[in-house]
Design an enzyme around this catalytic site. Structure first.
Site, PDB file in Angstrom:
ATOM      1  N   ARG A 105       0.889  -1.173   0.000  1.00 29.68           N
ATOM      2  CA  ARG A 105       0.000   0.000   0.000  1.00 29.68           C
ATOM      3  C   ARG A 105       0.922   1.216   0.000  1.00 29.68           C
ATOM      4  O   ARG A 105       1.725   1.398   0.928  1.00 29.68           O
ATOM      5  CB  ARG A 105      -0.901   0.007   1.239  1.00 29.68           C
ATOM      6  CG  ARG A 105      -1.611   1.335   1.444  1.00 29.68           C
ATOM      7  CD  ARG A 105      -2.722   1.287   2.450  1.00 29.68           C
ATOM      8  NE  ARG A 105      -3.871   0.600   1.906  1.00 29.68           N
ATOM      9  CZ  ARG A 105      -5.099   0.642   2.442  1.00 29.68           C
ATOM     10  NH1 ARG A 105      -5.320   1.350   3.534  1.00 29.68           N
ATOM     11  NH2 ARG A 105      -6.101  -0.008   1.884  1.00 29.68           N
ATOM     12  N   ASP A 221     -17.243   7.055  -1.725  1.00 31.59           N
ATOM     13  CA  ASP A 221     -16.038   6.900  -0.895  1.00 31.59           C
ATOM     14  C   ASP A 221     -15.775   8.256  -0.244  1.00 31.59           C
ATOM     15  O   ASP A 221     -16.422   9.257  -0.584  1.00 31.59           O
ATOM     16  CB  ASP A 221     -14.869   6.451  -1.804  1.00 31.59           C
ATOM     17  CG  ASP A 221     -13.602   6.120  -1.032  1.00 31.59           C
ATOM     18  OD1 ASP A 221     -13.663   5.989   0.212  1.00 31.59           O
ATOM     19  OD2 ASP A 221     -12.537   5.996  -1.671  1.00 31.59           O
ATOM     20  N   CYS A 261     -16.313   1.408   0.473  1.00 27.57           N
ATOM     21  CA  CYS A 261     -15.148   0.581   0.807  1.00 27.57           C
ATOM     22  C   CYS A 261     -14.771   0.671   2.282  1.00 27.57           C
ATOM     23  O   CYS A 261     -14.099  -0.217   2.795  1.00 27.57           O
ATOM     24  CB  CYS A 261     -13.966   0.959  -0.082  1.00 27.57           C
ATOM     25  SG  CYS A 261     -13.367   2.641   0.184  1.00 27.57           S
ATOM     26  N   ARG A 289     -13.406  -8.939   1.522  1.00 28.74           N
ATOM     27  CA  ARG A 289     -11.983  -8.660   1.281  1.00 28.74           C
ATOM     28  C   ARG A 289     -11.165  -9.898   1.645  1.00 28.74           C
ATOM     29  O   ARG A 289     -10.228 -10.277   0.948  1.00 28.74           O
ATOM     30  CB  ARG A 289     -11.510  -7.457   2.126  1.00 28.74           C
ATOM     31  CG  ARG A 289     -12.114  -6.114   1.739  1.00 28.74           C
ATOM     32  CD  ARG A 289     -11.592  -5.595   0.416  1.00 28.74           C
ATOM     33  NE  ARG A 289     -10.141  -5.510   0.348  1.00 28.74           N
ATOM     34  CZ  ARG A 289      -9.425  -4.482   0.814  1.00 28.74           C
ATOM     35  NH1 ARG A 289     -10.015  -3.443   1.360  1.00 28.74           N
ATOM     36  NH2 ARG A 289      -8.102  -4.462   0.702  1.00 28.74           N
TER      37      ARG A 289
END
Ligand code: CP
Ligand code: NVA
Length: 307
Positions: A105, A221, A261, A289
């Site tokens: 990430r 989001d 999300c 996920r």
């Protein structure tokens, strides 16, 4: 040595490969729910590199790797030499000699692309400024669980044209559905940055009410993504009319789903009555996920298991 298969953008895998991952997700999730052990990753190690914060991504990858019989190691910028300027190419050479799989990430997509070019093992994008492919893998799987195939459906995206939005746009090309996008002026999608092949699978709407009309799925989001915190106040003003609320949801199909999300800001991009309402599937989305990423790791490391 054959080049490893990476998952840096959603369209790194074909529709056929992604459908295989979904088929495996169903089986892996079912085994997990029945407490049936499945340990194909015995003795395998996943390294997770985080340059931004996370709850879901860290937990789902770490728990997922343990559940598959392997182990996971967490590295952050703050505690590793990456934070002191070690070149990403050098880090990739070293890290990929000591593990079987890497998840990163980070900020710019260029960082993960460079890492992948120098890695001996598969690299998975756990979110960059441009994309969040693991999120959309889970989102589409969640849609399929609730409503069947997503091909030919309409997804409404309301809000910022960020990493999650870009990945929905890529997914629309791969799976053959449409995205109706509404962003405030100045925050429009950038097709090149989104890595799109064309403009056949999305339409832009100035008014979010028009974007959600007859949609099968409404999604949004945060107004300010990680790394853009300096723009927070300005964005709060600019996005004021882009909150998904009950009035907006009423324009979508009666059985439309709502997804986010997470983490969410109730009262900003989504009204409490929507995210906590009957059409919201955000908790299934978050749970998936775990299952979709286990299937993804299995595919990248072991290929087509039990087709
Ligand atoms: N949705 C998502 O990626 O959440 P985290 O930032 O908590 O990992
Ligand atoms: N767009 C958000 C997603 C967080 C999971 C961000 O990049 O911060």
């Amino acid at each position: 040595m054959a080049a490893p298969k990476h998952f840096l953008q959603l369209n790194d895998l074909s529709r056929d490969e992604l459908e295989h991952v979904f088929a495996r997700t169903r089986w892996i999730k079912d085994q997990f729910k029945r407490y049936q052990p499945y340990h194909p990753m015995f003795d395998r190690t996943l390294v997770m590199i985080f340059e931004k914060q996370s709850t879901r991504t860290r937990l789902s990858f770490e728990a997922g790797m343990h559940q598959l019989g392997g182990s996971a190691i967490f590295l952050s910028t703050r505690d590793s030499q990456l934070g002191r300027g070690e070149p990403v190419e050098d880090a990739a050479q070293v890290i990929s000699r000591m593990c079987d799989l890497v998840m990163i990430r980070t900020f710019e997509q260029d960082i993960i692309d460079r890492f992948a070019r120098h890695s001996r093992v598969p690299v998975i994008n756990g979110l960059t400024n441009e994309y969040h492919p693991c999120q959309i893998l889970a989102d589409i799987y969640t849609f399929i669980e609730h409503r069947g195939s997503i091909a030919g459906r309409t997804v409404a995206w309301v809000g910022d044209s960020n990493n999650v939005c870009n990945t929905w746009l890529q997914a629309a090309e791969v799976f053959g559905f449409n995205v109706h996008v509404s962003t405030p002026p100045g925050y429009e999608i950038e097709p090149e940055r989104a890595g799109l092949y064309g403009d056949d699978h999305y339409e832009e709407f100035a008014d979010p009410m028009d974007a959600v009309r007859d949609a099968d799925l409404v999604t949004t989001d945060v107004w300010t993504s990680m790394g853009f915190e300096a723009e927070n106040e300005e964005r709060r003003r600019d996005f004021e009319d882009w909150q998904v609320d009950a009035e907006m949801m009423r324009l979508a199909k009666p059985d439309a789903l709502f997804m986010h999300c997470l983490p969410a800001h109730r009262g900003e991009e989504v009204a409490t009555e929507v995210i906590d309402g009957l059409q919201s599937v955000v908790w299934d989305e978050a749970e998936n996920r775990l299952h979709t990423q286990k299937a993804l790791m299995e595919y990248l490391l072991l290929g087509r298991v039990n087709p």
